[in-house]
Enzyme design. Structure first.
Site, PDB file in Angstrom:
ATOM      1  CB  THR A  41      33.449  72.492  36.571  1.00 23.28           C
ATOM      2  OG1 THR A  41      33.490  71.663  37.736  1.00 23.28           O
ATOM      3  CG2 THR A  41      33.246  73.940  36.951  1.00 23.28           C
ATOM      4  N   GLY A  47      23.499  77.196  35.887  1.00 21.68           N
ATOM      5  CA  GLY A  47      24.102  78.138  36.819  1.00 21.68           C
ATOM      6  C   GLY A  47      24.197  77.607  38.220  1.00 21.68           C
ATOM      7  CD  GLU A 112      18.630  75.568  36.395  1.00 20.01           C
ATOM      8  OE1 GLU A 112      18.890  74.462  36.880  1.00 20.01           O
ATOM      9  OE2 GLU A 112      19.502  76.358  36.027  1.00 20.01           O
ATOM     10  CG  HIS A 240      19.450  67.327  32.377  1.00 20.28           C
ATOM     11  ND1 HIS A 240      18.518  67.812  31.501  1.00 20.28           N
ATOM     12  CD2 HIS A 240      19.861  68.385  33.109  1.00 20.28           C
ATOM     13  CE1 HIS A 240      18.365  69.117  31.697  1.00 20.28           C
ATOM     14  NE2 HIS A 240      19.170  69.484  32.681  1.00 20.28           N
ATOM     15  NE  ARG A 287      17.833  68.678  36.467  1.00 23.31           N
ATOM     16  CZ  ARG A 287      19.008  69.183  36.565  1.00 23.31           C
ATOM     17  NH1 ARG A 287      20.014  68.425  36.949  1.00 23.31           N
ATOM     18  NH2 ARG A 287      19.212  70.433  36.285  1.00 23.31           N
ATOM     19  CG  HIS A 348      22.873  65.775  34.359  1.00 23.48           C
ATOM     20  ND1 HIS A 348      23.627  66.452  33.430  1.00 23.48           N
ATOM     21  CD2 HIS A 348      22.502  66.709  35.280  1.00 23.48           C
ATOM     22  CE1 HIS A 348      23.705  67.736  33.774  1.00 23.48           C
ATOM     23  NE2 HIS A 348      23.049  67.908  34.903  1.00 23.48           N
ATOM     24  NE  ARG A 383      22.471  67.730  40.713  1.00 26.10           N
ATOM     25  CZ  ARG A 383      22.686  68.598  39.720  1.00 26.10           C
ATOM     26  NH1 ARG A 383      23.075  69.825  39.969  1.00 26.10           N
ATOM     27  NH2 ARG A 383      22.536  68.213  38.469  1.00 26.10           N
TER      28      ARG A 383
HETATM   29  P1  FAD Z   1      34.561  67.919  37.727  1.00 35.91           P
HETATM   30  O1  FAD Z   1      34.305  69.310  37.360  1.00 35.91           O
HETATM   31  O2  FAD Z   1      34.002  66.870  36.864  1.00 35.91           O
HETATM   32  O3  FAD Z   1      36.135  67.701  37.817  1.00 35.91           O
HETATM   33  C1  FAD Z   1      36.664  66.402  38.033  1.00 35.91           C
HETATM   34  C2  FAD Z   1      38.167  66.490  37.933  1.00 35.91           C
HETATM   35  O4  FAD Z   1      38.750  65.279  38.430  1.00 35.91           O
HETATM   36  C3  FAD Z   1      38.700  66.643  36.517  1.00 35.91           C
HETATM   37  O5  FAD Z   1      39.774  67.548  36.538  1.00 35.91           O
HETATM   38  C4  FAD Z   1      39.228  65.244  36.183  1.00 35.91           C
HETATM   39  O6  FAD Z   1      40.247  65.224  35.218  1.00 35.91           O
HETATM   40  C5  FAD Z   1      39.762  64.840  37.535  1.00 35.91           C
HETATM   41  N1  FAD Z   1      39.936  63.390  37.729  1.00 35.91           N
HETATM   42  C6  FAD Z   1      38.984  62.437  37.748  1.00 35.91           C
HETATM   43  N2  FAD Z   1      39.563  61.240  37.994  1.00 35.91           N
HETATM   44  C7  FAD Z   1      40.895  61.456  38.139  1.00 35.91           C
HETATM   45  C8  FAD Z   1      42.017  60.615  38.399  1.00 35.91           C
HETATM   46  N3  FAD Z   1      41.902  59.276  38.569  1.00 35.91           N
HETATM   47  N4  FAD Z   1      43.248  61.183  38.464  1.00 35.91           N
HETATM   48  C9  FAD Z   1      43.404  62.521  38.270  1.00 35.91           C
HETATM   49  N5  FAD Z   1      42.381  63.364  38.018  1.00 35.91           N
HETATM   50  C10 FAD Z   1      41.142  62.827  37.962  1.00 35.91           C
HETATM   51  N6  FAD Z   1      25.519  71.728  38.248  1.00 35.91           N
HETATM   52  C11 FAD Z   1      24.990  72.894  38.685  1.00 35.91           C
HETATM   53  O7  FAD Z   1      24.980  73.164  39.890  1.00 35.91           O
HETATM   54  N7  FAD Z   1      24.508  73.788  37.782  1.00 35.91           N
HETATM   55  C12 FAD Z   1      24.500  73.554  36.440  1.00 35.91           C
HETATM   56  O8  FAD Z   1      24.066  74.393  35.674  1.00 35.91           O
HETATM   57  C13 FAD Z   1      25.021  72.328  35.977  1.00 35.91           C
HETATM   58  N8  FAD Z   1      25.014  72.033  34.655  1.00 35.91           N
HETATM   59  C14 FAD Z   1      25.619  70.894  34.233  1.00 35.91           C
HETATM   60  C15 FAD Z   1      25.710  70.634  32.870  1.00 35.91           C
HETATM   61  C16 FAD Z   1      26.395  69.529  32.400  1.00 35.91           C
HETATM   62  C17 FAD Z   1      26.486  69.264  30.931  1.00 35.91           C
HETATM   63  C18 FAD Z   1      26.997  68.640  33.326  1.00 35.91           C
HETATM   64  C19 FAD Z   1      27.755  67.436  32.854  1.00 35.91           C
HETATM   65  C20 FAD Z   1      26.888  68.870  34.689  1.00 35.91           C
HETATM   66  C21 FAD Z   1      26.199  69.992  35.152  1.00 35.91           C
HETATM   67  N9  FAD Z   1      26.092  70.258  36.511  1.00 35.91           N
HETATM   68  C22 FAD Z   1      25.550  71.437  36.940  1.00 35.91           C
HETATM   69  C23 FAD Z   1      26.757  69.418  37.488  1.00 35.91           C
HETATM   70  C24 FAD Z   1      28.097  70.066  37.858  1.00 35.91           C
HETATM   71  O9  FAD Z   1      28.646  70.668  36.723  1.00 35.91           O
HETATM   72  C25 FAD Z   1      29.080  69.047  38.401  1.00 35.91           C
HETATM   73  O10 FAD Z   1      28.472  68.277  39.400  1.00 35.91           O
HETATM   74  C26 FAD Z   1      30.277  69.764  38.997  1.00 35.91           C
HETATM   75  O11 FAD Z   1      30.841  70.637  38.049  1.00 35.91           O
HETATM   76  C27 FAD Z   1      31.303  68.746  39.431  1.00 35.91           C
HETATM   77  O12 FAD Z   1      32.461  69.437  39.810  1.00 35.91           O
HETATM   78  P2  FAD Z   1      33.656  68.612  40.405  1.00 35.91           P
HETATM   79  O13 FAD Z   1      34.748  69.589  40.701  1.00 35.91           O
HETATM   80  O14 FAD Z   1      33.174  67.741  41.492  1.00 35.91           O
HETATM   81  O15 FAD Z   1      34.094  67.613  39.220  1.00 35.91           O
HETATM   82  C1  SIN Z   2      20.857  72.518  33.596  1.00 35.49           C
HETATM   83  O1  SIN Z   2      21.330  73.593  33.218  1.00 35.49           O
HETATM   84  O2  SIN Z   2      19.752  72.104  33.282  1.00 35.49           O
HETATM   85  C2  SIN Z   2      21.692  71.672  34.482  1.00 35.49           C
HETATM   86  C3  SIN Z   2      21.592  72.161  35.846  1.00 35.49           C
HETATM   87  C4  SIN Z   2      22.111  71.139  36.801  1.00 35.49           C
HETATM   88  O3  SIN Z   2      22.463  70.022  36.428  1.00 35.49           O
HETATM   89  O4  SIN Z   2      22.131  71.473  37.991  1.00 35.49           O
END
Ligand code: FAD
Ligand code: SIN
Length: 519
Positions: A41, A47, A112, A240, A287, A348, A383
Site C-alpha cells: 500500500t 492512485g 491510466e 507492470h 497493462r 506487480h 486488473r
Molecule cells: P499490503 O498493503 O501489501 O499489506 C500486506 C500486509 O500483510 C503487510 O502489513 C504485511 O506485513 C502483512 N503480512 C503478510 N504476510 C504476513 C504474515 N504471514 N504474518 C503477518 N503479517 C503478514 N494499486 C492501486 O489501486 N493504485 C495504485 O496506484 C497502485 N500502485 C502500486 C504501486 C506499487 C509499487 C505496488 C507494489 C502496488 C501498487 N498497487 C496499486 C497495488 C496496491 O498497492 C496493492 O494491491 C494494495 O496496496 C494491497 O493492499 P493490501 O492491504 O492487500 O496488502
Molecule cells: C501505477 O501507478 O501505475 C500503478 C497503478 C496500479 O497498480 O494500479
C-alpha cells in the site's frame, strides 16, 4: 494477547480499513510481520480509481473494468465495487487522506491505461504513502485497536488442529484464529479469534523482478490453501509495464502509469515508438497488452529495456504531480525532463487469490480475505489500473457488515493445542533458504512470466516439485523462522500459479501462452 474478537493479519489498506470499521463492534488486533508501515500500500503511486465527476459515470468505469478483465470479471462484483466507490473514497477522506485538487478546488483526476475517463484520485505520485500514513495514524490512536509489529502468522487454526480430518471437499471448515510467531517470546503461540481476516497482500517476490516490497510472499494465499480453503485465478499475474530499469535494485521502482496518462510515450532504444503496432490505444492500452509488447520488442532487439519518454511534458505539471519519480530518477543519474527513462516490465499484482464472496467471506467459516490476497472476481483476467486500492476498501466495508452480524453468536474455541515444536532444531545454514529463493524466482521468471508455453510450464512444475520436497523437509525439521515460512509460502504460491496456468488451455488476459490458440 491470546484471544481477540477480530484478528487482522496485515496492516496495509485492507487490514487497516477493516480495523477502523470493526473497532465499533469489538476488540481488534492487527498483526504485521514487518513494521506496520512496510506494505505494498505504502508504495502505490498512481492512485485510486473512482467515479467523481461528469462526464464520468459508473457505467463507463464498469465497462472499462470488464474490458480490461477480458470479460472474465464477475459482472455483479464489478457493479458492486464501482457503484460503492464514491462512498468508500469518502471514508478515506474522512480518515484524513488528502487528494490533490486543481486550482478551482475540484479533485485533480488522472488517467491510466484502459480508463476511458480521467478518474484516478491521487496524492502526487505518493498516493499509497498518504493512505498508509493516515490510516495507520488513526488505528494507532484507537484504544480498541492493538497493533503488533514483527508478529508472523504461521498457520490458520481450524478443526484440523483438534484432530478432525479436513479435506478440500469439507464443507464445514471453521477458522478459530491463527498460530502466530511472537518475536518477544520467540515462540509460536495460538491466538484465538471469533473472526480472522487475512489481509496479507501480494505475491511479487515469487518472481525475479518485482515492484513489490519484500513482505509480498503470498503468505495468506498459501496458508488458506493449506487450510483447504478455495484459491482461484492464480494464473493471472500482472506485470507492470514500466518499472525503472536498474538491475541491482530490489524491489524495482515503479514509474506510474499516470505518467503515460499525462502523455509520456514508450520508445525503443533507437527512439522509435512501437505501441501503435500492438494496439490503437498506444502507450495507454491495458497493462497485459503493453507488458507483452515490451517483452516482445526486447526479445526482437535483444535490448535489456525500452524507454519511457516524458521529456516533452510541461515541467510544472511534471514537478507537481510526479516529484517522487523525478527525484528517484535523478538519484540514479537520469533527469527525466531531459533524458528518457529506461523501463522494463516487473511482476506487480496478483489478480487471483483466496476466493471470497461479495461479503469478503472465504469458503472457511469465520475467515475473511481482503485486499490483494483475495479474489473477489473484480479483476477477471487482468486488473484495470488503480482498481485494487478501491477493491480493498469496498470489501473491507462489506466484510465488516457481515462479520459483525455473527460476532455475538460465535465463541472462542476451546482445546486448541499449543504449537508442536518437538524435535525441531535451529537451521544453521541460511544458504539452504536463500539459494532456494533464487532458484524459485528464476524458474518463475523464465518459465511462468509474461509469455508462457505448455513446455515451459511443465518444466517449471517439475523443478518446483524438487524445491517443494526440499523445503517441506527443511520446514519439518527447523525451528520456525520468518525466512523458512516465507520460502514455504512462496513455493506454495508458485505451485498454485503453475497449477492454474497448466489448466487454462487458452491465452487470455495476463495468461498468454504461445501454444494457444493452436496454430
Ligand atoms: P499490503 O498493503 O501489501 O499489506 C500486506 C500486509 O500483510 C503487510 O502489513 C504485511 O506485513 C502483512 N503480512 C503478510 N504476510 C504476513 C504474515 N504471514 N504474518 C503477518 N503479517 C503478514 N494499486 C492501486 O489501486 N493504485 C495504485 O496506484 C497502485 N500502485 C502500486 C504501486 C506499487 C509499487 C505496488 C507494489 C502496488 C501498487 N498497487 C496499486 C497495488 C496496491 O498497492 C496493492 O494491491 C494494495 O496496496 C494491497 O493492499 P493490501 O492491504 O492487500 O496488502
Ligand atoms: C501505477 O501507478 O501505475 C500503478 C497503478 C496500479 O497498480 O494500479
Amino acid at each position: 494477547m491470546n484471544s481477540v474478537d477480530f484478528l487482522v493479519i496485515g496492516s496495509g489498506i485492507a487490514g487497516l480499513s477493516f480495523a477502523l470499521k470493526a473497532r465499533k463492534y469489538g476488540k481488534v488486533c492487527i498483526i504485521t510481520k514487518d513494521t506496520a508501515e512496510e506494505t505494498s500500500t505504502r508504495y502505490a503511486q498512481g492512485g485510486i480509481a473512482a467515479v467523481t465527476y461528469d462526464p464520468d459515470t459508473y457505467e463507463k468505469h464498469i465497462k472499462d473494468t470488464m474490458v480490461a478483465g477480458c470479460e472474465l470479471s464477475d459482472p455483479e462484483i464489478v457493479r458492486i465495487t464501482i457503484t460503492e466507490s464514491t462512498e468508500r473514497v469518502k471514508d478515506l477522506i474522512q480518515w484524513g487522506v488528502d487528494f490533490d485538487k486543481t486550482k478551482s478546488g475540484k479533485y485533480d483526476l488522472a488517467k491510466e491505461g484502459g480508463h476511458s475517463e480521467f478518474r484516478v484520485l491521487h496524492h502526487k505520485d505518493e498516493t499509497g504513502l498518504e493512505i498508509q500514513q493516515k490510516l495507520y495514524r488513526q488505528a494507532k490512536e484507537d484504544s480498541q485497536i492493538e497493533i503488533l509489529e514483527k508478529y508472523y502468522a504461521v498457520e490458520l487454526i481450524t478443526q484440523h488442529h483438534l484432530g478432525v480430518i479436513v479435506t478440500k471437499h469439507s464443507t464445514d471448515i471453521h477458522c478459530h484464529g491463527a498460530y502466530v510467531y511472537n518475536p518477544h517470546t520467540q515462540k509460536v503461540e495460538p491466538v484465538l479469534a471469533k473472526c480472522t481476516i487475512v489481509a496479507t497482500g501480494g505475491i511479487g517476490n515469487v518472481y525475479g523482478n518485482t515492484t513489490n516490497p519484500p513482505i509480498s510472499t503470498g503468505d495468506g494465499i498459501a496458508m488458506v490453501h493449506r487450510a483447504k480453503g478455495l484459491v482461484r485465478g492464480m494464473e493471472f499475474v500482472q506485470f507492470h509495464p514500466t518499472a525503472l530499469y536498474h538491475p541491482t535494485e530490489r524491489p524495482a521502482f515503479l514509474i506510474t502509469e499516470a505518467l503515460r496518462g499525462a502523455g509520456a510515450r514508450l520508445k525503443l532504444l533507437n527512439g522509435n515508438e512501437f505501441m501503435g503496432k500492438y494496439d490503437s490505444r498506444g502507450s495507454l492500452a491495458p497493462r497485459d497488452i503493453v507488458a507483452r509488447a515490451i517483452d516482445n520488442e526486447m526479445k526482437i532487439s535483444g535490448d535489456d529495456h525500452v524507454f519511457l519518454d516524458a521529456r516533452h511534458l510541461d515541467k510544472v505539471i511534471f514537478f507537481n504531480h510526479f516529484p517522487n519519480i523525478y527525484s528517484k530518477c535523478l538519484s540514479v543519474g537520469i533527469d527525466a525532463t531531459k533524458d528518457m527513462i529506461p523501463v522494463v516490465p516487473a511482476a506487480h499484482y496478483s489478480c487471483g487469490g483466496i476466493y471470497v464472496n461479495q461479503w469478503g467471506a472465504t469458503t472457511i467459516e469465520n475467515l475473511y480475505a481482503l485486499g490483494e490476497c483475495s479474489s473477489t472476481g473484480l479483476h477477471g483476467a487482468n486488473r484495470l489500473a488503480s482498481n485494487s486500492l478501491l477493491e480493498s476498501l469496498v470489501f473491507s466495508h462489506r466484510a465488516c457488515i457481515d462479520a459483525t452480524k455473527k460476532l455475538n453468536t460465535t465463541s472462542f474455541q476451546e482445546g486448541i493445542p499449543n504449537w508442536d515444536a518437538e524435535g525441531t532444531v535451529s537451521n544453521e545454514e541460511m544458504v539452504l533458504i536463500t539459494q532456494s529463493v533464487k532458484e524459485l524466482q528464476s524458474i518463475m521468471s523464465n518459465y511462468v512470466g509474461i509469455v508462457r508455453s505448455d513446455l515451459r510450464l511443465q518444466r517449471a512444475f517439475d523443478r518446483l516439485n524438487i524445491l517443494h520436497r526440499e523445503t517441506e523437509a527443511l520446514y519439518q525439521r527447523s525451528v520456525v523462522t520468518k525466512q523458512i515460512c516465507e520460502l514455504r509460502n512462496m513455493v506454495g504460491t508458485a505451485y498454485l500459479i503453475i497449477r492454474e496456468a497448466m489448466k487454462r488451455k487458452e491465452s487470455l488476459g495476463l495468461h498468454y501462452s504461445t501454444d494457444y490458440p493452436p496454430k
